[in-house]
Design a protein around this motif. Structure first.
Motif, PDB file in Angstrom:
ATOM      1  N   VAL A   1      20.775  31.643  65.323  1.00  0.00           N
ATOM      2  CA  VAL A   1      22.208  31.739  64.962  1.00  0.00           C
ATOM      3  C   VAL A   1      22.491  30.916  63.705  1.00  0.00           C
ATOM      4  O   VAL A   1      23.246  31.317  62.826  1.00  0.00           O
ATOM      5  CB  VAL A   1      23.079  31.281  66.150  1.00  0.00           C
ATOM      6  N   GLY A   2      21.930  29.709  63.632  1.00  0.00           N
ATOM      7  CA  GLY A   2      22.204  28.840  62.490  1.00  0.00           C
ATOM      8  C   GLY A   2      21.669  29.390  61.186  1.00  0.00           C
ATOM      9  O   GLY A   2      22.190  29.115  60.119  1.00  0.00           O
ATOM     10  N   SER A   3      20.559  30.116  61.257  1.00  0.00           N
ATOM     11  CA  SER A   3      19.972  30.643  60.021  1.00  0.00           C
ATOM     12  C   SER A   3      20.507  32.016  59.648  1.00  0.00           C
ATOM     13  O   SER A   3      20.193  32.519  58.575  1.00  0.00           O
ATOM     14  CB  SER A   3      18.443  30.712  60.190  1.00  0.00           C
ATOM     15  N   ARG A   4      21.344  32.613  60.506  1.00  0.00           N
ATOM     16  CA  ARG A   4      21.894  33.934  60.182  1.00  0.00           C
ATOM     17  C   ARG A   4      22.968  33.772  59.114  1.00  0.00           C
ATOM     18  O   ARG A   4      23.852  32.910  59.229  1.00  0.00           O
ATOM     19  CB  ARG A   4      22.479  34.567  61.430  1.00  0.00           C
ATOM     20  N   PRO A   5      22.948  34.574  58.046  1.00  0.00           N
ATOM     21  CA  PRO A   5      23.932  34.449  56.961  1.00  0.00           C
ATOM     22  C   PRO A   5      25.353  34.676  57.474  1.00  0.00           C
ATOM     23  O   PRO A   5      25.602  35.557  58.295  1.00  0.00           O
ATOM     24  CB  PRO A   5      23.504  35.535  55.974  1.00  0.00           C
ATOM     25  N   ILE A   6      26.296  33.868  56.945  1.00  0.00           N
ATOM     26  CA  ILE A   6      27.716  34.027  57.266  1.00  0.00           C
ATOM     27  C   ILE A   6      28.317  35.059  56.324  1.00  0.00           C
ATOM     28  O   ILE A   6      28.116  34.999  55.101  1.00  0.00           O
ATOM     29  CB  ILE A   6      28.461  32.687  57.126  1.00  0.00           C
ATOM     30  N   ALA A   7      29.071  35.994  56.860  1.00  0.00           N
ATOM     31  CA  ALA A   7      29.741  36.998  56.028  1.00  0.00           C
ATOM     32  C   ALA A   7      31.006  36.377  55.430  1.00  0.00           C
ATOM     33  O   ALA A   7      31.858  35.853  56.165  1.00  0.00           O
ATOM     34  CB  ALA A   7      30.092  38.229  56.854  1.00  0.00           C
ATOM     35  N   VAL A   8      31.125  36.404  54.109  1.00  0.00           N
ATOM     36  CA  VAL A   8      32.291  35.812  53.426  1.00  0.00           C
ATOM     37  C   VAL A   8      32.871  36.821  52.448  1.00  0.00           C
ATOM     38  O   VAL A   8      32.159  37.604  51.820  1.00  0.00           O
ATOM     39  CB  VAL A   8      31.903  34.519  52.686  1.00  0.00           C
ATOM     40  N   ASN A   9      34.191  36.790  52.309  1.00  0.00           N
ATOM     41  CA  ASN A   9      34.875  37.633  51.325  1.00  0.00           C
ATOM     42  C   ASN A   9      34.812  36.971  49.958  1.00  0.00           C
ATOM     43  O   ASN A   9      35.049  35.757  49.827  1.00  0.00           O
ATOM     44  CB  ASN A   9      36.333  37.846  51.721  1.00  0.00           C
ATOM     45  N   VAL A  10      34.521  37.745  48.961  1.00  0.00           N
ATOM     46  CA  VAL A  10      34.433  37.215  47.599  1.00  0.00           C
ATOM     47  C   VAL A  10      35.365  37.994  46.683  1.00  0.00           C
ATOM     48  O   VAL A  10      35.736  39.141  46.957  1.00  0.00           O
ATOM     49  CB  VAL A  10      32.989  37.286  47.065  1.00  0.00           C
ATOM     50  N   ALA A  11      35.775  37.327  45.598  1.00  0.00           N
ATOM     51  CA  ALA A  11      36.713  37.920  44.649  1.00  0.00           C
ATOM     52  C   ALA A  11      35.991  38.820  43.662  1.00  0.00           C
ATOM     53  O   ALA A  11      34.810  38.623  43.360  1.00  0.00           O
ATOM     54  CB  ALA A  11      37.452  36.821  43.894  1.00  0.00           C
ATOM     55  N   SER A  12      36.727  39.811  43.172  1.00  0.00           N
ATOM     56  CA  SER A  12      36.199  40.704  42.150  1.00  0.00           C
ATOM     57  C   SER A  12      37.113  40.663  40.930  1.00  0.00           C
ATOM     58  O   SER A  12      38.322  40.438  41.057  1.00  0.00           O
ATOM     59  CB  SER A  12      36.112  42.134  42.686  1.00  0.00           C
ATOM     60  N   PRO A  13      36.567  40.844  39.731  1.00  0.00           N
ATOM     61  CA  PRO A  13      37.398  40.837  38.529  1.00  0.00           C
ATOM     62  C   PRO A  13      38.458  41.954  38.588  1.00  0.00           C
ATOM     63  O   PRO A  13      38.197  43.045  39.094  1.00  0.00           O
ATOM     64  CB  PRO A  13      36.396  41.072  37.402  1.00  0.00           C
ATOM     65  N   GLU A  14      39.658  41.630  38.072  1.00  0.00           N
ATOM     66  CA  GLU A  14      40.751  42.599  38.033  1.00  0.00           C
ATOM     67  C   GLU A  14      41.186  42.799  36.588  1.00  0.00           C
ATOM     68  O   GLU A  14      41.009  41.923  35.730  1.00  0.00           O
ATOM     69  CB  GLU A  14      41.923  42.110  38.885  1.00  0.00           C
ATOM     70  N   GLN A  15      41.788  43.946  36.337  1.00  0.00           N
ATOM     71  CA  GLN A  15      42.234  44.285  34.985  1.00  0.00           C
ATOM     72  C   GLN A  15      43.748  44.448  34.936  1.00  0.00           C
ATOM     73  O   GLN A  15      44.387  44.837  35.911  1.00  0.00           O
ATOM     74  CB  GLN A  15      41.548  45.565  34.503  1.00  0.00           C
ATOM     75  N   ASN A  16      44.306  44.122  33.752  1.00  0.00           N
ATOM     76  CA  ASN A  16      45.754  44.281  33.487  1.00  0.00           C
ATOM     77  C   ASN A  16      46.597  43.626  34.582  1.00  0.00           C
ATOM     78  O   ASN A  16      47.452  44.253  35.201  1.00  0.00           O
ATOM     79  CB  ASN A  16      46.118  45.759  33.347  1.00  0.00           C
ATOM     80  N   VAL A  17      46.338  42.352  34.785  1.00  0.00           N
ATOM     81  CA  VAL A  17      47.050  41.599  35.828  1.00  0.00           C
ATOM     82  C   VAL A  17      48.300  40.960  35.208  1.00  0.00           C
ATOM     83  O   VAL A  17      48.185  40.144  34.284  1.00  0.00           O
ATOM     84  CB  VAL A  17      46.162  40.510  36.442  1.00  0.00           C
ATOM     85  N   PRO A  18      49.492  41.311  35.665  1.00  0.00           N
ATOM     86  CA  PRO A  18      50.700  40.663  35.129  1.00  0.00           C
ATOM     87  C   PRO A  18      50.862  39.253  35.693  1.00  0.00           C
ATOM     88  O   PRO A  18      50.621  39.029  36.878  1.00  0.00           O
ATOM     89  CB  PRO A  18      51.829  41.587  35.597  1.00  0.00           C
ATOM     90  N   VAL A  19      51.264  38.343  34.852  1.00  0.00           N
ATOM     91  CA  VAL A  19      51.530  36.959  35.275  1.00  0.00           C
ATOM     92  C   VAL A  19      53.022  36.705  35.074  1.00  0.00           C
ATOM     93  O   VAL A  19      53.521  36.739  33.949  1.00  0.00           O
ATOM     94  CB  VAL A  19      50.705  35.946  34.473  1.00  0.00           C
ATOM     95  N   ARG A  20      53.713  36.478  36.176  1.00  0.00           N
ATOM     96  CA  ARG A  20      55.156  36.256  36.113  1.00  0.00           C
ATOM     97  C   ARG A  20      55.508  34.920  36.772  1.00  0.00           C
ATOM     98  O   ARG A  20      54.890  34.522  37.754  1.00  0.00           O
ATOM     99  CB  ARG A  20      55.923  37.388  36.794  1.00  0.00           C
ATOM    100  N   VAL A  21      56.512  34.283  36.197  1.00  0.00           N
ATOM    101  CA  VAL A  21      56.984  32.993  36.710  1.00  0.00           C
ATOM    102  C   VAL A  21      58.355  33.202  37.331  1.00  0.00           C
ATOM    103  O   VAL A  21      59.233  33.823  36.719  1.00  0.00           O
ATOM    104  CB  VAL A  21      57.054  31.946  35.587  1.00  0.00           C
ATOM    105  N   PHE A  22      58.517  32.684  38.527  1.00  0.00           N
ATOM    106  CA  PHE A  22      59.789  32.866  39.247  1.00  0.00           C
ATOM    107  C   PHE A  22      60.740  31.713  38.961  1.00  0.00           C
ATOM    108  O   PHE A  22      60.326  30.555  38.848  1.00  0.00           O
ATOM    109  CB  PHE A  22      59.530  32.946  40.755  1.00  0.00           C
ATOM    110  N   GLY A  23      62.002  32.053  38.835  1.00  0.00           N
ATOM    111  CA  GLY A  23      63.038  31.043  38.670  1.00  0.00           C
ATOM    112  C   GLY A  23      64.296  31.472  39.389  1.00  0.00           C
ATOM    113  O   GLY A  23      64.661  32.659  39.377  1.00  0.00           O
ATOM    114  N   LEU A  24      64.951  30.537  40.025  1.00  0.00           N
ATOM    115  CA  LEU A  24      66.207  30.809  40.712  1.00  0.00           C
ATOM    116  C   LEU A  24      67.332  30.170  39.902  1.00  0.00           C
ATOM    117  O   LEU A  24      67.220  29.012  39.484  1.00  0.00           O
ATOM    118  CB  LEU A  24      66.183  30.224  42.127  1.00  0.00           C
TER     119      LEU A  24
END
Length: 383
Positions: free
Chosen positions: A22-45
């Motif tokens: 059990v200890g030597s069995r690989p742990i399944a983990v989610n990993v990030a993938s590159p994204e394109q045309n990501v908008p960056v917005r800042v919130f203000g109230l």
């Protein structure tokens, strides 16, 4: 006895083998993938405000006799909005007009006196010259010559006096005209006019009230000067610049959005809330505006052509610039100190440095992670 010991040893061996497996069995983990045309917005109230907001009133105090505008009216520059009782001031203006007329009459009298004095002086001057000539020929006595010389000097002095009286009369006329202008100005101060094209947002007094100098009668907002005031956390405000696009939603109409641009960035932050003031000018403002209404603003500060993003919850020790993330490298878990730049409105951070080639960033951290542990990448970013 030996059989029982053998069974026990065998059970321990099986358990150890299971734990190792059990200890030597690989742990399944989610990993990030590159994204394109990501908008960056800042919130203000923030709220709806006006760049030009004036509370106007009279410069003098008196009884308010007429109110010619009300809440919600649209008024043009120069339109009469209210009047004060002007009886006393009109009498002062009439008195000043009479003083001007008297001063003008005095000038005409002084001019006539000066003309007369100049004529007498000219006559005495001619007579003196003639007598002096005759005295040189011994035709008239020396006494007569001296008398004509004295007459000329007296006439010259009278002319100078008449000239000074004319100058004094002109000064008195200037003073009277200045006093008249002052009284007329004070009379105009009893009429309140719109200083610019405006919308009346409040009327503070009613006819018959006795008002004091400077007491507000109306609150006006200049036409076309409405704008939004957004309060943005200083930690998110670093990439905001004038001219950036803004989307806004009013609290009363959340189903409608309005577009605008950053018009001004306040040069002084709030020392208590640590927020920066951002002023937004709308491109398509609603037909009716309510000052002070709450508004949500989303300021577009960038669009990332290609970005690797990790949730802020998966970062340890984030200080606004860098932090540690878990990575999968050649099937093993490692911790890396990486650099960040932008933060998206959904709480993800853009990684801009610190990752070796081929490293995959883990997006969900488990307390069981340990350095060097076996791991298997899954999710959209898995190879």
């Amino acid at each position: 006895m030996l059989k029982t010991m053998a069974l026990t040893v065998m059970a321990v061996a099986v358990l150890a083998a299971g734990i190792f497996f059990v200890g030597s069995r690989p742990i399944a983990v989610n990993v990030a993938s590159p994204e394109q045309n990501v908008p960056v917005r800042v919130f203000g109230l923030g709220t709806v405000e006006a760049q030009v907001l004036s509370k106007i009133g009279f410069e003098v105090g008196a009884t308010l006799t007429a109110l010619l505008a009300d809440h919600g009216d649209r008024v043009s520059r120069g339109r009469v909005l209210a009047r004060l009782d002007a009886g006393e001031q009109e009498a002062k203006v009439a008195k000043a007009v009479a003083a001007v007329e008297i001063a003008e009459v005095n000038i005409r009298r002084a001019e006539a006196n000066l003309q007369k004095a100049n004529a007498v002086f000219a006559q005495k001057q001619v007579a003196n010259r003639r007598k002096q000539t005759l005295a040189g020929r011994d035709i008239v006595s020396q006494q007569v010559a001296e008398e004509t010389l004295l007459d000329e000097a007296v006439a010259n002095a009278d002319a100078l006096v008449a000239q000074s009286e004319l100058a004094s009369a002109k000064a008195q006329l200037a003073d009277a005209r200045g006093q008249l202008q002052f009284e007329q100005t004070m009379l105009r101060h009893r009429t309140l006019v719109a200083p610019y094209d405006a919308i009346v947002i409040a009327r503070h007094k009613e006819a018959g009230s006795v008002v004091n100098p400077g007491e507000p009668i109306f609150s006006l907002v200049a036409v076309g000067t409405y704008w939004g005031l957004a309060y943005v956390d200083e930690a998110r405000a670093g990439f905001i610049e004038e001219g950036q696009r803004v989307e806004a939603r009013r609290r009363s109409t959340p189903q409608q959005s309005f577009a605008g641009r950053v018009a001004r960035i306040g040069l002084e932050s709030d020392r208590v809330t640590e927020e920066r003031r951002i002023y937004v000018k709308g491109d398509n403002p609603p037909p009716r505006i309510f000052l002070g209404e709450q508004v949500e603003f989303w300021i577009s500060v960038a669009t990332l052509d290609k970005a690797l993003l990790v949730p802020e919850a998966a970062v340890q020790g984030y200080d606004g610039r860098e932090g540690k993330v878990w990575t999968v490298e050649q099937g093993r878990l490692k911790r890396r100190l990486v650099a960040f730049r932008h933060r998206t409105e959904d709480g993800r951070l853009e990684i801009v440095g610190g990752l070796p080639a081929g490293a995959l960033v883990v997006t969900q951290v488990d307390p069981a992670f340990k350095e060097g542990g076996a791991a298997r990448a899954i999710g959209a970013g898995a190879p």
